[in-house]
Design an enzyme around this catalytic site. Structure first.
Site, PDB file in Angstrom:
ATOM      1  N   GLU A 295       0.842  -1.213   0.000  1.00 56.15           N
ATOM      2  CA  GLU A 295       0.000   0.000   0.000  1.00 56.15           C
ATOM      3  C   GLU A 295       0.871   1.255   0.000  1.00 56.15           C
ATOM      4  O   GLU A 295       0.588   2.213  -0.709  1.00 56.15           O
ATOM      5  CB  GLU A 295      -0.931   0.010   1.219  1.00 56.15           C
ATOM      6  CG  GLU A 295      -2.078  -0.965   1.115  1.00 56.15           C
ATOM      7  CD  GLU A 295      -2.986  -0.718  -0.097  1.00 56.15           C
ATOM      8  OE1 GLU A 295      -3.411   0.424  -0.311  1.00 56.15           O
ATOM      9  OE2 GLU A 295      -3.270  -1.683  -0.815  1.00 56.15           O
TER      10      GLU A 295
ATOM     11  N   TRP B 132      -8.723   9.534  -7.588  1.00 51.23           N
ATOM     12  CA  TRP B 132      -9.906   9.997  -8.333  1.00 51.23           C
ATOM     13  C   TRP B 132      -9.944   9.396  -9.728  1.00 51.23           C
ATOM     14  O   TRP B 132     -11.007   9.013 -10.219  1.00 51.23           O
ATOM     15  CB  TRP B 132      -9.955  11.535  -8.379  1.00 51.23           C
ATOM     16  CG  TRP B 132     -10.607  12.055  -7.134  1.00 51.23           C
ATOM     17  CD1 TRP B 132      -9.984  12.462  -5.994  1.00 51.23           C
ATOM     18  CD2 TRP B 132     -12.013  12.160  -6.889  1.00 51.23           C
ATOM     19  NE1 TRP B 132     -10.918  12.810  -5.048  1.00 51.23           N
ATOM     20  CE2 TRP B 132     -12.160  12.642  -5.579  1.00 51.23           C
ATOM     21  CE3 TRP B 132     -13.155  11.893  -7.643  1.00 51.23           C
ATOM     22  CZ2 TRP B 132     -13.421  12.862  -5.002  1.00 51.23           C
ATOM     23  CZ3 TRP B 132     -14.405  12.109  -7.072  1.00 51.23           C
ATOM     24  CH2 TRP B 132     -14.531  12.582  -5.770  1.00 51.23           C
TER      25      TRP B 132
ATOM     26  N   TRP C 173     -20.697  15.436 -18.344  1.00 50.10           N
ATOM     27  CA  TRP C 173     -20.981  15.407 -16.905  1.00 50.10           C
ATOM     28  C   TRP C 173     -22.223  16.228 -16.604  1.00 50.10           C
ATOM     29  O   TRP C 173     -22.580  17.145 -17.344  1.00 50.10           O
ATOM     30  CB  TRP C 173     -19.808  15.985 -16.097  1.00 50.10           C
ATOM     31  CG  TRP C 173     -18.505  15.280 -16.335  1.00 50.10           C
ATOM     32  CD1 TRP C 173     -17.441  15.750 -17.048  1.00 50.10           C
ATOM     33  CD2 TRP C 173     -18.138  13.971 -15.893  1.00 50.10           C
ATOM     34  NE1 TRP C 173     -16.426  14.824 -17.072  1.00 50.10           N
ATOM     35  CE2 TRP C 173     -16.832  13.719 -16.371  1.00 50.10           C
ATOM     36  CE3 TRP C 173     -18.769  12.982 -15.142  1.00 50.10           C
ATOM     37  CZ2 TRP C 173     -16.161  12.531 -16.117  1.00 50.10           C
ATOM     38  CZ3 TRP C 173     -18.089  11.802 -14.892  1.00 50.10           C
ATOM     39  CH2 TRP C 173     -16.809  11.580 -15.370  1.00 50.10           C
TER      40      TRP C 173
ATOM     41  N   ASN D 290      -9.519   4.980   3.550  1.00 47.87           N
ATOM     42  CA  ASN D 290      -9.323   4.720   2.111  1.00 47.87           C
ATOM     43  C   ASN D 290     -10.543   4.087   1.445  1.00 47.87           C
ATOM     44  O   ASN D 290     -10.945   4.490   0.356  1.00 47.87           O
ATOM     45  CB  ASN D 290      -8.102   3.814   1.915  1.00 47.87           C
ATOM     46  CG  ASN D 290      -7.845   3.543   0.447  1.00 47.87           C
ATOM     47  OD1 ASN D 290      -7.673   4.466  -0.342  1.00 47.87           O
ATOM     48  ND2 ASN D 290      -7.868   2.280   0.056  1.00 47.87           N
TER      49      ASN D 290
ATOM     50  N   TRP E 150       1.903   2.259  -3.354  1.00 44.96           N
ATOM     51  CA  TRP E 150       0.969   3.007  -4.219  1.00 44.96           C
ATOM     52  C   TRP E 150       1.355   4.486  -4.280  1.00 44.96           C
ATOM     53  O   TRP E 150       1.190   5.157  -5.295  1.00 44.96           O
ATOM     54  CB  TRP E 150      -0.473   2.918  -3.686  1.00 44.96           C
ATOM     55  CG  TRP E 150      -1.233   1.733  -4.178  1.00 44.96           C
ATOM     56  CD1 TRP E 150      -1.446   0.572  -3.503  1.00 44.96           C
ATOM     57  CD2 TRP E 150      -1.905   1.582  -5.447  1.00 44.96           C
ATOM     58  NE1 TRP E 150      -2.200  -0.282  -4.270  1.00 44.96           N
ATOM     59  CE2 TRP E 150      -2.497   0.312  -5.459  1.00 44.96           C
ATOM     60  CE3 TRP E 150      -2.060   2.397  -6.573  1.00 44.96           C
ATOM     61  CZ2 TRP E 150      -3.234  -0.156  -6.545  1.00 44.96           C
ATOM     62  CZ3 TRP E 150      -2.783   1.936  -7.652  1.00 44.96           C
ATOM     63  CH2 TRP E 150      -3.355   0.665  -7.634  1.00 44.96           C
TER      64      TRP E 150
ATOM     65  N   TRP F   3     -15.490  14.517 -12.067  1.00 48.12           N
ATOM     66  CA  TRP F   3     -14.616  14.035 -10.983  1.00 48.12           C
ATOM     67  C   TRP F   3     -13.642  15.111 -10.512  1.00 48.12           C
ATOM     68  O   TRP F   3     -13.177  15.092  -9.383  1.00 48.12           O
ATOM     69  CB  TRP F   3     -13.847  12.777 -11.437  1.00 48.12           C
ATOM     70  CG  TRP F   3     -13.003  13.003 -12.654  1.00 48.12           C
ATOM     71  CD1 TRP F   3     -13.409  12.955 -13.949  1.00 48.12           C
ATOM     72  CD2 TRP F   3     -11.618  13.350 -12.691  1.00 48.12           C
ATOM     73  NE1 TRP F   3     -12.367  13.242 -14.791  1.00 48.12           N
ATOM     74  CE2 TRP F   3     -11.254  13.493 -14.056  1.00 48.12           C
ATOM     75  CE3 TRP F   3     -10.642  13.557 -11.719  1.00 48.12           C
ATOM     76  CZ2 TRP F   3      -9.966  13.831 -14.466  1.00 48.12           C
ATOM     77  CZ3 TRP F   3      -9.367  13.890 -12.119  1.00 48.12           C
ATOM     78  CH2 TRP F   3      -9.028  14.031 -13.474  1.00 48.12           C
TER      79      TRP F   3
HETATM   80  P1  FAD Z   1      -2.551   2.986   5.248  1.00 47.13           P
HETATM   81  O1  FAD Z   1      -3.579   2.062   4.713  1.00 47.13           O
HETATM   82  O2  FAD Z   1      -2.002   2.683   6.581  1.00 47.13           O
HETATM   83  O3  FAD Z   1      -1.362   3.039   4.172  1.00 47.13           O
HETATM   84  C1  FAD Z   1      -0.073   3.572   4.519  1.00 47.13           C
HETATM   85  C2  FAD Z   1       0.338   4.646   3.555  1.00 47.13           C
HETATM   86  O4  FAD Z   1       0.407   4.141   2.224  1.00 47.13           O
HETATM   87  C3  FAD Z   1      -0.637   5.816   3.477  1.00 47.13           C
HETATM   88  O5  FAD Z   1      -0.416   6.730   4.521  1.00 47.13           O
HETATM   89  C4  FAD Z   1      -0.324   6.385   2.108  1.00 47.13           C
HETATM   90  O6  FAD Z   1       0.804   7.220   2.116  1.00 47.13           O
HETATM   91  C5  FAD Z   1       0.008   5.138   1.293  1.00 47.13           C
HETATM   92  N1  FAD Z   1      -1.193   4.672   0.596  1.00 47.13           N
HETATM   93  C6  FAD Z   1      -2.083   3.734   0.996  1.00 47.13           C
HETATM   94  N2  FAD Z   1      -3.041   3.565   0.060  1.00 47.13           N
HETATM   95  C7  FAD Z   1      -2.762   4.420  -0.931  1.00 47.13           C
HETATM   96  C8  FAD Z   1      -3.378   4.727  -2.181  1.00 47.13           C
HETATM   97  N3  FAD Z   1      -4.477   4.095  -2.599  1.00 47.13           N
HETATM   98  N4  FAD Z   1      -2.825   5.676  -2.942  1.00 47.13           N
HETATM   99  C9  FAD Z   1      -1.700   6.323  -2.566  1.00 47.13           C
HETATM  100  N5  FAD Z   1      -1.065   6.079  -1.399  1.00 47.13           N
HETATM  101  C10 FAD Z   1      -1.586   5.138  -0.604  1.00 47.13           C
HETATM  102  N6  FAD Z   1      -3.707   9.645   0.050  1.00 47.13           N
HETATM  103  C11 FAD Z   1      -3.024  10.734   0.433  1.00 47.13           C
HETATM  104  O7  FAD Z   1      -2.001  10.610   1.113  1.00 47.13           O
HETATM  105  N7  FAD Z   1      -3.443  11.991   0.075  1.00 47.13           N
HETATM  106  C12 FAD Z   1      -4.569  12.194  -0.670  1.00 47.13           C
HETATM  107  O8  FAD Z   1      -4.901  13.332  -0.993  1.00 47.13           O
HETATM  108  C13 FAD Z   1      -5.324  11.049  -1.062  1.00 47.13           C
HETATM  109  N8  FAD Z   1      -6.480  11.192  -1.755  1.00 47.13           N
HETATM  110  C14 FAD Z   1      -7.178  10.069  -2.150  1.00 47.13           C
HETATM  111  C15 FAD Z   1      -8.351  10.219  -2.909  1.00 47.13           C
HETATM  112  C16 FAD Z   1      -9.072   9.109  -3.326  1.00 47.13           C
HETATM  113  C17 FAD Z   1     -10.314   9.295  -4.152  1.00 47.13           C
HETATM  114  C18 FAD Z   1      -8.626   7.822  -2.978  1.00 47.13           C
HETATM  115  C19 FAD Z   1      -9.397   6.599  -3.404  1.00 47.13           C
HETATM  116  C20 FAD Z   1      -7.474   7.656  -2.231  1.00 47.13           C
HETATM  117  C21 FAD Z   1      -6.727   8.772  -1.809  1.00 47.13           C
HETATM  118  N9  FAD Z   1      -5.547   8.641  -1.038  1.00 47.13           N
HETATM  119  C22 FAD Z   1      -4.845   9.758  -0.676  1.00 47.13           C
HETATM  120  C23 FAD Z   1      -4.988   7.307  -0.725  1.00 47.13           C
HETATM  121  C24 FAD Z   1      -5.427   6.682   0.613  1.00 47.13           C
HETATM  122  O9  FAD Z   1      -6.804   6.777   0.754  1.00 47.13           O
HETATM  123  C25 FAD Z   1      -4.759   7.322   1.823  1.00 47.13           C
HETATM  124  O10 FAD Z   1      -3.373   7.404   1.617  1.00 47.13           O
HETATM  125  C26 FAD Z   1      -5.004   6.478   3.080  1.00 47.13           C
HETATM  126  O11 FAD Z   1      -6.386   6.385   3.322  1.00 47.13           O
HETATM  127  C27 FAD Z   1      -4.310   7.104   4.264  1.00 47.13           C
HETATM  128  O12 FAD Z   1      -4.597   6.415   5.445  1.00 47.13           O
HETATM  129  P2  FAD Z   1      -3.483   5.578   6.214  1.00 47.13           P
HETATM  130  O13 FAD Z   1      -2.281   6.426   6.410  1.00 47.13           O
HETATM  131  O14 FAD Z   1      -4.128   4.981   7.400  1.00 47.13           O
HETATM  132  O15 FAD Z   1      -3.152   4.462   5.130  1.00 47.13           O
END
Ligand code: FAD
Length: 520
Positions: free
Chosen positions: A322, A430, A354, A389, A325, A407
């Site tokens: 994750e 997005w 849209w 997430n 990503w 979007w």
């Molecule tokens: P954990 O699940 O603990 O993951 C650890 C770290 O991995 C996160 O802190 C993050 O840095 C990275 N990570 C995990 N999943 C993703 C992912 N899908 N994409 C990119 N990095 C990821 N993340 C942001 O940091 N900033 C945003 O502005 C952002 N906007 C988002 C918008 C949408 C529509 C979606 C679907 C996802 C977005 N994310 C964003 C990704 C993700 O939702 C968050 O990083 C995550 O929810 C953060 O929570 P956590 O630190 O507990 O994540």
């Protein structure tokens, strides 16, 4: 040419001329989205340079209100950044006798000139910083390398924000990956063959030379400026965010440690359930750089039963994938910089018709769509500046597919609300949810918000927490109080009826996407 490639070319072409520049009276580290001293590539290089030459290290941070606008930065995020700067400034002064000066530059075009003016003032001939991958920043840094050289200053920009630098991974045909899974395989194998990329950058211990405090007294004493007026929060909101999100690198490290000690091993089973509190909640620290992604991967690996990043414990392995990503979306941004310009990654999706229904958009923003899981998600974000997430995916899909709203409106609203707003990850998320991004869901795969709700919040705990009007709705009716329940409890509490019918929306969406796909 891609701005990152241009910057790298200029750095390479000027390398020998820059290497010949003598050290001067001080060395500067320019902090950006890397607000930490630990495991910070450029900060470590600057600290080594200063220590070896026995000159003071001076730290700089540039606040540019125009950058906040350009990057659609939320008020909570600006507040968090400034609080992190306070922590950093205090720590640097106390532990290292290093000043951190925060400079406000109203016009972002003047940043290069102002940085060089300060170098002149401080007698600095070496400036270090970590690379940011947005187009404007890359172009600015490239200009700065050249301008600095004319002034006899060595400006050095290095990779740090990502674990593997953009451009390092290519397909068999030498192309950038646009699909995550093969990219991830390449990312893992690159790190297995280049293990030093996970090594910690350790700056030398010790303080600035005696006399630094006197010589740069005004830098030590200069206060951190307040947030620009349009980015200020009310006092109550600020206090609530201060307790929700304590600032600084020590806090970030403590959070990471706690997550690795207590939750990482069950991350794979719990991560999709928003009520489970099973994720790391580290995105805010990763986005301002109080924590490095490299540190996360290294510490997760060290807590595993194997040194292989894709082996061992399922929880650890999943978490590493994750965090990857984040790297993936930064690689995408660096390789296809047009995603910064409001264009969908996939050209075919640039002509979808849209809806521009402001009432629907407003209901979505306010968390009053009548779809409890969507509303809970949106209210969590409004209250905390953070959203789980799974809920980000549900809320984004609902906007793009059910409401058929552009979007980009949702992307912008997220950036204006999130404390962890990060252009690359937000844009990537997005694009994924609206099926027009890199590595998309096919457009005909449409989330059903009711099924998502039943599956990922089976007891309705998350909904009840964020939508208090539904606190007394019992059983499965929590997911759809008007359709499944008698509706009266929700209605009495003032909870809105669904603003659209999912089944109809689904049909409309399929039709509109199909019609809108460009074939030219
Ligand atoms: P954990 O699940 O603990 O993951 C650890 C770290 O991995 C996160 O802190 C993050 O840095 C990275 N990570 C995990 N999943 C993703 C992912 N899908 N994409 C990119 N990095 C990821 N993340 C942001 O940091 N900033 C945003 O502005 C952002 N906007 C988002 C918008 C949408 C529509 C979606 C679907 C996802 C977005 N994310 C964003 C990704 C993700 O939702 C968050 O990083 C995550 O929810 C953060 O929570 P956590 O630190 O507990 O994540």
């Amino acid at each position: 040419p891609r701005p990152l490639a241009v910057l790298q070319k200029t750095l390479a072409a000027t390398a020998s001329a820059r290497a010949g520049i003598s050290v001067g009276e001080s060395v500067v580290h320019w902090f950006k989205r890397d607000l930490r001293t630990r495991d910070n590539h450029a900060f470590t290089l600057a600290a080594i340079k200063a220590a070896e030459n026995k000159v003071p290290l001076i730290c700089l941070f540039v606040v540019s209100p125009q950058d906040y606008e350009a990057h659609v930065t939320s008020a909570p995020r600006v507040d968090f950044e400034l609080r992190c700067l306070e922590e950093l400034k205090g720590g640097l002064a106390k532990r290292r006798d290093v000043p951190l000066y925060v400079l406000t530059v109203e016009e972002r075009n003047n940043v290069c000139g102002e940085v060089l003016r300060l170098c002149e003032e401080w007698g600095a001939r070496h400036v270090f910083c970590n690379i940011e991958y947005e187009v404007d920043e890359l172009r600015r840094e490239e200009k700065l390398v050249r301008m600095a050289l004319e002034q006899g200053v060595n400006f050095t920009a290095v990779h740090d924000d990502v674990v593997v630098a953009p451009g390092a991974l290519t397909t068999g045909q030498g192309k950038q990956y646009s699909v995550y899974s093969p990219w991830y395989k390449a990312w893992v194998s690159h790190l297995h063959s280049h293990p030093y990329l996970l090594k910690e950058h350790i700056p030398p211990e010790g303080k600035n030379p005696a006399g630094t405090r006197n010589r740069y007294k005004e830098l030590f004493e200069a206060p951190i400026p307040p947030a620009p007026e349009n980015k200020r929060m009310t006092k109550e909101r600020k206090v609530s965010f201060e307790s929700l999100w304590p600032a600084g690198e020590l806090e970030a490290q403590a959070r990471l440690k706690k997550f690795i000690d207590k939750r990482i091993h069950t991350y794979n089973t719990g991560r999709n359930f928003p009520a489970a509190n099973n994720t790391a909640v580290l995105s805010i620290h990763l986005s301002v750089g109080t924590l490095a992604a490299r540190t996360c991967i290294r510490q997760a690996r060290d807590a595993n039963s194997t040194t292989k990043l894709d082996g061992g414990n399922d929880g650890v392995k999943t978490w590493i994938s994750e965090v990857a990503w984040r790297d993936f979306y930064k690689h995408v941004l660096a390789h296809w910089p047009y995603v910064c310009m409001g264009k969908p990654f996939k050209y075919e999706y640039s002509s979808i018709r849209w809806e521009y229904n402001t009432e629907h958009f407003e209901a979505w923003c306010q968390g009053r769509t009548g779809y409890p899981i969507v509303d809970a998600a949106m209210r969590q974000m409004r209250r905390m500046g953070y959203m789980h997430n799974r809920c980000r995916m549900i809320a984004a899909s609902f906007l793009a597919k059910d409401l058929l709203l552009d979007w980009r409106q949702g992307e912008r609203f997220f950036m204006l609300s999130l404390i962890d707003g990060d252009f690359a990850s937000n844009n990537g998320g997005w694009g994924f949810s609206a099926s027009c991004g890199v590595d998309p869901q096919p457009y005909f795969r449409i989330f059903n918000p009711l099924l998502q709700s039943e599956k990922f919040d089976p007891e309705g705990e998350y909904i009840r927490k964020w939508v208090p009007e539904l606190k007394f709705v019992e059983g499965k009716a929590i997911h759809d109080p008007y359709g499944r329940g008698e509706g009266k409890t929700a209605e009495r509490a003032g909870y809105p009826k669904p603003i659209v019918v999912h089944k109809e929306c689904r049909e409309r969406c399929l039709k509109r996407y199909k019609e809108g796909l460009r074939r030219d």
